[in-house]
Design a protein around this motif. Structure first.
Motif, PDB file in Angstrom:
ATOM      1  N   CYS A  74      33.816  59.434 -30.245  1.00  0.00           N
ATOM      2  CA  CYS A  74      32.976  59.584 -29.181  1.00  0.00           C
ATOM      3  C   CYS A  74      33.275  60.839 -28.633  1.00  0.00           C
ATOM      4  CB  CYS A  74      33.821  58.490 -28.231  1.00  0.00           C
ATOM      5  SG  CYS A  74      33.535  56.941 -28.183  1.00  0.00           S
ATOM      6  N   GLN A  75      34.079  61.724 -29.351  1.00  0.00           N
ATOM      7  CA  GLN A  75      34.287  63.059 -29.168  1.00  0.00           C
ATOM      8  C   GLN A  75      33.581  64.100 -29.975  1.00  0.00           C
ATOM      9  OE1 GLN A  75      38.519  63.418 -29.358  1.00  0.00           O
ATOM     10  NE2 GLN A  75      38.900  62.018 -27.714  1.00  0.00           N
ATOM     11  N   LEU A  76      32.319  63.690 -30.548  1.00  0.00           N
ATOM     12  CA  LEU A  76      31.572  64.596 -31.521  1.00  0.00           C
ATOM     13  C   LEU A  76      30.952  65.575 -30.599  1.00  0.00           C
ATOM     14  CD1 LEU A  76      30.318  62.027 -33.924  1.00  0.00           C
ATOM     15  CD2 LEU A  76      32.008  64.003 -34.511  1.00  0.00           C
ATOM     16  N   PRO A  77      30.652  66.537 -31.134  1.00  0.00           N
ATOM     17  CA  PRO A  77      29.815  67.615 -30.158  1.00  0.00           C
ATOM     18  C   PRO A  77      28.702  66.937 -29.424  1.00  0.00           C
ATOM     19  CG  PRO A  77      30.443  68.536 -32.550  1.00  0.00           C
ATOM     20  CD  PRO A  77      30.605  67.089 -32.514  1.00  0.00           C
ATOM     21  N   PHE A  78      28.584  67.707 -28.327  1.00  0.00           N
ATOM     22  CA  PHE A  78      27.511  67.312 -27.320  1.00  0.00           C
ATOM     23  C   PHE A  78      26.153  66.940 -27.814  1.00  0.00           C
ATOM     24  CE2 PHE A  78      24.043  68.501 -23.969  1.00  0.00           C
ATOM     25  CZ  PHE A  78      24.326  67.415 -23.367  1.00  0.00           C
ATOM     26  N   GLN A  79      25.736  67.878 -29.102  1.00  0.00           N
ATOM     27  CA  GLN A  79      24.414  67.341 -29.497  1.00  0.00           C
ATOM     28  C   GLN A  79      24.158  66.264 -30.110  1.00  0.00           C
ATOM     29  OE1 GLN A  79      26.544  70.020 -30.167  1.00  0.00           O
ATOM     30  NE2 GLN A  79      25.606  72.063 -30.713  1.00  0.00           N
ATOM     31  N   TYR A  80      25.299  65.477 -30.554  1.00  0.00           N
ATOM     32  CA  TYR A  80      25.273  64.089 -31.003  1.00  0.00           C
ATOM     33  C   TYR A  80      24.932  62.990 -29.742  1.00  0.00           C
ATOM     34  CZ  TYR A  80      26.454  65.303 -35.677  1.00  0.00           C
ATOM     35  OH  TYR A  80      26.561  65.805 -36.989  1.00  0.00           O
ATOM     36  N   PHE A  81      24.820  63.546 -28.512  1.00  0.00           N
ATOM     37  CA  PHE A  81      24.661  62.800 -27.526  1.00  0.00           C
ATOM     38  C   PHE A  81      23.156  63.378 -26.711  1.00  0.00           C
ATOM     39  CE2 PHE A  81      29.087  62.687 -28.217  1.00  0.00           C
ATOM     40  CZ  PHE A  81      29.423  60.947 -28.324  1.00  0.00           C
TER      41      PHE A  81
ATOM     42  N   MET B   4      31.874  58.385 -22.307  1.00  0.00           N
ATOM     43  CA  MET B   4      30.596  58.283 -22.314  1.00  0.00           C
ATOM     44  C   MET B   4      30.033  57.054 -21.470  1.00  0.00           C
ATOM     45  SD  MET B   4      28.897  57.342 -26.058  1.00  0.00           S
ATOM     46  CE  MET B   4      27.323  56.858 -25.375  1.00  0.00           C
ATOM     47  N   SER B   5      28.631  57.158 -20.998  1.00  0.00           N
ATOM     48  CA  SER B   5      28.220  55.842 -20.211  1.00  0.00           C
ATOM     49  C   SER B   5      27.564  54.997 -21.249  1.00  0.00           C
ATOM     50  CB  SER B   5      27.114  56.423 -19.261  1.00  0.00           C
ATOM     51  OG  SER B   5      26.739  55.068 -18.655  1.00  0.00           O
ATOM     52  N   CYS B   6      28.086  53.751 -21.131  1.00  0.00           N
ATOM     53  CA  CYS B   6      27.371  52.567 -22.254  1.00  0.00           C
ATOM     54  C   CYS B   6      25.713  52.558 -21.789  1.00  0.00           C
ATOM     55  CB  CYS B   6      28.055  51.331 -22.007  1.00  0.00           C
ATOM     56  SG  CYS B   6      29.880  51.528 -22.620  1.00  0.00           S
TER      57      CYS B   6
ATOM     58  N   ASP C 116      20.749  65.411 -28.880  1.00  0.00           N
ATOM     59  CA  ASP C 116      19.508  65.889 -29.733  1.00  0.00           C
ATOM     60  C   ASP C 116      19.230  64.509 -30.437  1.00  0.00           C
ATOM     61  OD1 ASP C 116      18.087  66.495 -32.123  1.00  0.00           O
ATOM     62  OD2 ASP C 116      19.256  67.977 -32.468  1.00  0.00           O
ATOM     63  N   PRO C 117      17.916  64.056 -30.210  1.00  0.00           N
ATOM     64  CA  PRO C 117      17.270  62.796 -30.743  1.00  0.00           C
ATOM     65  C   PRO C 117      17.687  62.448 -32.155  1.00  0.00           C
ATOM     66  CG  PRO C 117      15.651  63.848 -29.222  1.00  0.00           C
ATOM     67  CD  PRO C 117      16.716  64.783 -29.561  1.00  0.00           C
ATOM     68  N   ARG C 118      17.522  63.531 -32.960  1.00  0.00           N
ATOM     69  CA  ARG C 118      17.930  63.157 -34.298  1.00  0.00           C
ATOM     70  C   ARG C 118      19.406  63.064 -34.698  1.00  0.00           C
ATOM     71  NH1 ARG C 118      19.973  66.466 -38.683  1.00  0.00           N
ATOM     72  NH2 ARG C 118      20.609  68.054 -37.348  1.00  0.00           N
ATOM     73  N   LEU C 119      20.263  63.546 -34.103  1.00  0.00           N
ATOM     74  CA  LEU C 119      21.642  63.353 -34.185  1.00  0.00           C
ATOM     75  C   LEU C 119      22.131  61.999 -33.246  1.00  0.00           C
ATOM     76  CD1 LEU C 119      23.181  66.982 -33.800  1.00  0.00           C
ATOM     77  CD2 LEU C 119      22.466  65.626 -35.724  1.00  0.00           C
ATOM     78  N   ILE C 120      21.383  61.860 -32.451  1.00  0.00           N
ATOM     79  CA  ILE C 120      21.604  60.442 -31.571  1.00  0.00           C
ATOM     80  C   ILE C 120      21.287  59.273 -32.685  1.00  0.00           C
ATOM     81  CG2 ILE C 120      20.642  58.870 -29.792  1.00  0.00           C
ATOM     82  CD1 ILE C 120      20.483  61.296 -28.056  1.00  0.00           C
ATOM     83  N   LYS C 121      20.177  59.442 -33.391  1.00  0.00           N
ATOM     84  CA  LYS C 121      19.973  58.341 -34.218  1.00  0.00           C
ATOM     85  C   LYS C 121      20.840  58.053 -35.467  1.00  0.00           C
ATOM     86  CE  LYS C 121      15.557  57.073 -36.864  1.00  0.00           C
ATOM     87  NZ  LYS C 121      14.310  57.614 -37.351  1.00  0.00           N
ATOM     88  N   VAL C 122      21.808  59.102 -35.723  1.00  0.00           N
ATOM     89  CA  VAL C 122      22.810  58.775 -36.495  1.00  0.00           C
ATOM     90  C   VAL C 122      23.940  58.340 -35.958  1.00  0.00           C
ATOM     91  CG1 VAL C 122      24.304  60.048 -37.951  1.00  0.00           C
ATOM     92  CG2 VAL C 122      21.918  61.054 -37.880  1.00  0.00           C
ATOM     93  N   LEU C 123      24.451  58.733 -34.644  1.00  0.00           N
ATOM     94  CA  LEU C 123      25.657  58.308 -34.287  1.00  0.00           C
ATOM     95  C   LEU C 123      25.557  56.960 -33.364  1.00  0.00           C
ATOM     96  CD1 LEU C 123      28.479  58.571 -33.359  1.00  0.00           C
ATOM     97  CD2 LEU C 123      27.906  59.976 -31.312  1.00  0.00           C
ATOM     98  N   PHE C 124      24.583  56.670 -32.554  1.00  0.00           N
ATOM     99  CA  PHE C 124      24.557  55.614 -31.791  1.00  0.00           C
ATOM    100  C   PHE C 124      24.691  54.394 -32.407  1.00  0.00           C
ATOM    101  CE2 PHE C 124      23.033  57.507 -27.228  1.00  0.00           C
ATOM    102  CZ  PHE C 124      23.849  58.399 -27.324  1.00  0.00           C
ATOM    103  N   PRO C 125      23.841  54.001 -33.386  1.00  0.00           N
ATOM    104  CA  PRO C 125      24.144  52.823 -33.964  1.00  0.00           C
ATOM    105  C   PRO C 125      25.349  52.477 -34.608  1.00  0.00           C
ATOM    106  CG  PRO C 125      22.071  53.947 -34.794  1.00  0.00           C
ATOM    107  CD  PRO C 125      22.519  54.883 -33.833  1.00  0.00           C
TER     108      PRO C 125
END
Length: 511
Positions: free
Chosen positions: A413-420, A451-453, A422-431
């Motif tokens: 949950c504390q990864l850099p802001f880009q993971y929340f 973060m907000s659920c 950037d669509p490419r990085l969101i695709k890695v983290l959110f699942p």
């Protein structure tokens, strides 16, 4: 057979011959022709070097015709294997020929021979007993590398995929009664995987991994061998997923594996890879890593070993997720084993608690490293692995929210802001966040502190509404392999039938 150290000195003509062979094999490579589609140069080159290796090892060759200097022979074999690797690398025609002409079988036999000589038998091997250090020399490493290269190239260019390499003419004649190229390829690969499992390759690699009891920072030979050994297992798992006729979805309940690879990896606790990774990261010196501060950063050798090991773990999770998550399959960490009732020290196999601790410490330590040093490839493998570890598994969800702070879940949950953002990085983290928190209110509370659920609910909704995402996943042809992008898709990280339920869960407000 290969002459052993201590043999009588070679005749002058023999030394001259090996010197000439060495010069030929170690000369500049750029003048070698680059194989083009349909070009037989690569196949002829691989035949030449395989013939060289066979002549050097053939026990039927009269002793006076052998080169008697052991080190020279091994050095030449290493050079031959390295050139063989260059001819196969990224050349689907050559690798297909290696598969269908059974040259790959000879390479596997030679690899098994090396491992049999230097790795203790299963009945004689004990935890912490070192394999002969010569197993980490260049020949074994080269054989592991070329085997992984061939299997990886076959995986990337298999029939019915994005590329359709033509089968060799001889192989096509042998397979003329087969209904398709794809069936011929699948049958041959299944036979190959079954063969290497039955001759004990997984057991021998397990012996290599279990012999590693400390860091690899200062020993690049060991690090390179571990990388290629894990790479070979990863390629075998990926090919097994593709050729066994199973559904494209990793959540499909039909997981029959006629090759025996899954059973062999389960029986050896994932070939001892998790145990090796634990010892490499924590240096085998502390019984409870949570009691002390983990090392902030790791050397490049350690990072490369960890990255390839996690790729193997993720490929096995895709092959058989329940087997990956089951407790006995990820429990080999002697440093966390409970003391035996007789007081004689720690037992060799740990229980469920030891398994959970081992995986949690590894994930937490690697996430900590990635927070200090930019290493995207390693970070993404850790994120995906945590997702596979927790998806539809309440006990493992508890594991990632417990322990030393920040916990694994908090670190994600504390990864850099880009993971929340950037669509490419969101695709890695959110699942992985969805997998770790679904139907677990305590984990969701921890998540909401960072973060907000609603972001996760929106992510699920966007995937469900994307044309082709919700519908096509159910109709993918059997036997299709997971490419690097499919690997990150939500449908391959969280079961599609639970999407709507998960979306509603993350939209709920605590009373």
């Amino acid at each position: 057979m290969v002459p052993q150290p201590g043999s009588s000195p070679p005749e002058p003509w023999a030394r001259a011959s090996i010197g000439g062979l060495q010069l030929l094999l170690t000369g500049p490579v750029p003048h070698l022709p680059s194989p083009a589609p349909g070009d037989l140069a690569a196949g002829a080159l691989t035949d030449t070097f395989l013939g060289t290796i066979q002549r050097l090892l053939d026990p039927g060759v009269p002793r006076q015709c052998l080169i008697l200097d052991y080190e020279d022979v091994v050095r030449s074999l290493c050079s031959a294997v390295n050139v063989y690797n260059l001819t196969c690398n990224n050349c689907s025609e050559t690798c297909t020929d290696v598969l269908f002409s059974n040259k790959i079988t000879f390479l596997m036999d030679l690899l098994i021979h090396q491992l049999t000589v230097y790795v203790p038998d299963e009945n004689n091997a004990i935890l912490g007993r070192n394999a002969n250090k010569q197993v980490f020399e260049g020949l074994t490493t080269g054989l592991l590398k070329v085997s992984a290269v061939v299997l990886g190239c076959l995986m990337a260019n298999r029939p019915n995929g994005s590329s359709r390499p033509a089968l060799p003419k001889i192989a096509a004649q042998d397979m003329k009664n087969k209904p398709s190229q794809g069936d011929a390829f699948n049958s041959r690969v299944q036979d190959l995987i079954s063969y290497v499992v039955n001759v004990g390759l997984v057991d021998k690699l397990c012996g290599c991994f279990l012999s590693v009891q400390g860091p690899v920072d200062e020993d690049p030979r060991v690090a390179v061998l571990l990388q290629h050994a894990a790479g070979l297992l990863q390629a075998a798992c990926s090919l097994c997923f593709a050729v066994t006729g199973r559904s494209y979805s990793i959540f499909d309940s039909n997981r029959q594996d006629p090759t025996g690879l899954t059973a062999a990896l389960q029986a050896t606790d994932l070939a001892g890879v998790l145990h090796m990774l634990y010892c490499v990261l924590f240096h085998g010196a502390i019984s409870d890593p949570s009691a002390t501060s983990p090392k902030e950063t790791y050397s490049q050798n350690t990072v490369q070993v960890a990255t390839q090991s996690l790729r193997f773990l993720n490929s096995f999770a895709a092959l058989d997720l329940p087997a990956f998550q089951v407790k006995r399959c990820m429990c080999y960490s002697p440093l966390l084993a409970p003391a035996s009732p007789s007081g004689g020290g720690r037992s060799s196999i740990v229980g469920a608690e030891g398994l959970s601790l081992a995986f949690r410490h590894i994930a937490s330590s690697l996430l900590g490293h990635c927070s200090q040093v930019s290493c995207e490839s390693l970070l993404h493998e850790v994120i995906v692995c945590v997702g596979y570890f927790t998806v539809n598994h309440p006990d493992n969800q508890v594991v990632v929210q417990s322990g030393r702070h920040p916990t694994v879940l908090q670190q994600l949950c504390q990864l850099p802001f880009q993971y929340f953002s950037d669509p490419r990085l969101i695709k890695v983290l959110f699942p992985s966040l969805i997998a770790a928190c679904h139907n677990n209110r305590q984990n969701r509370i921890i998540l909401e502190q960072e973060m907000s659920c609603v972001l996760l609910a929106t992510f699920i909704q966007d995937f469900a509404q994307t044309p082709g995402q919700a519908d096509n996943q159910s109709y993918q042809p059997k036997g299709r392999c997971l490419c690097s992008q499919d690997y990150l898709e939500l449908a391959n990280r969280f079961p599609q039938q639970a999407w709507e339920e998960a979306r509603q869960f993350f939209l709920q407000k605590e009373k």
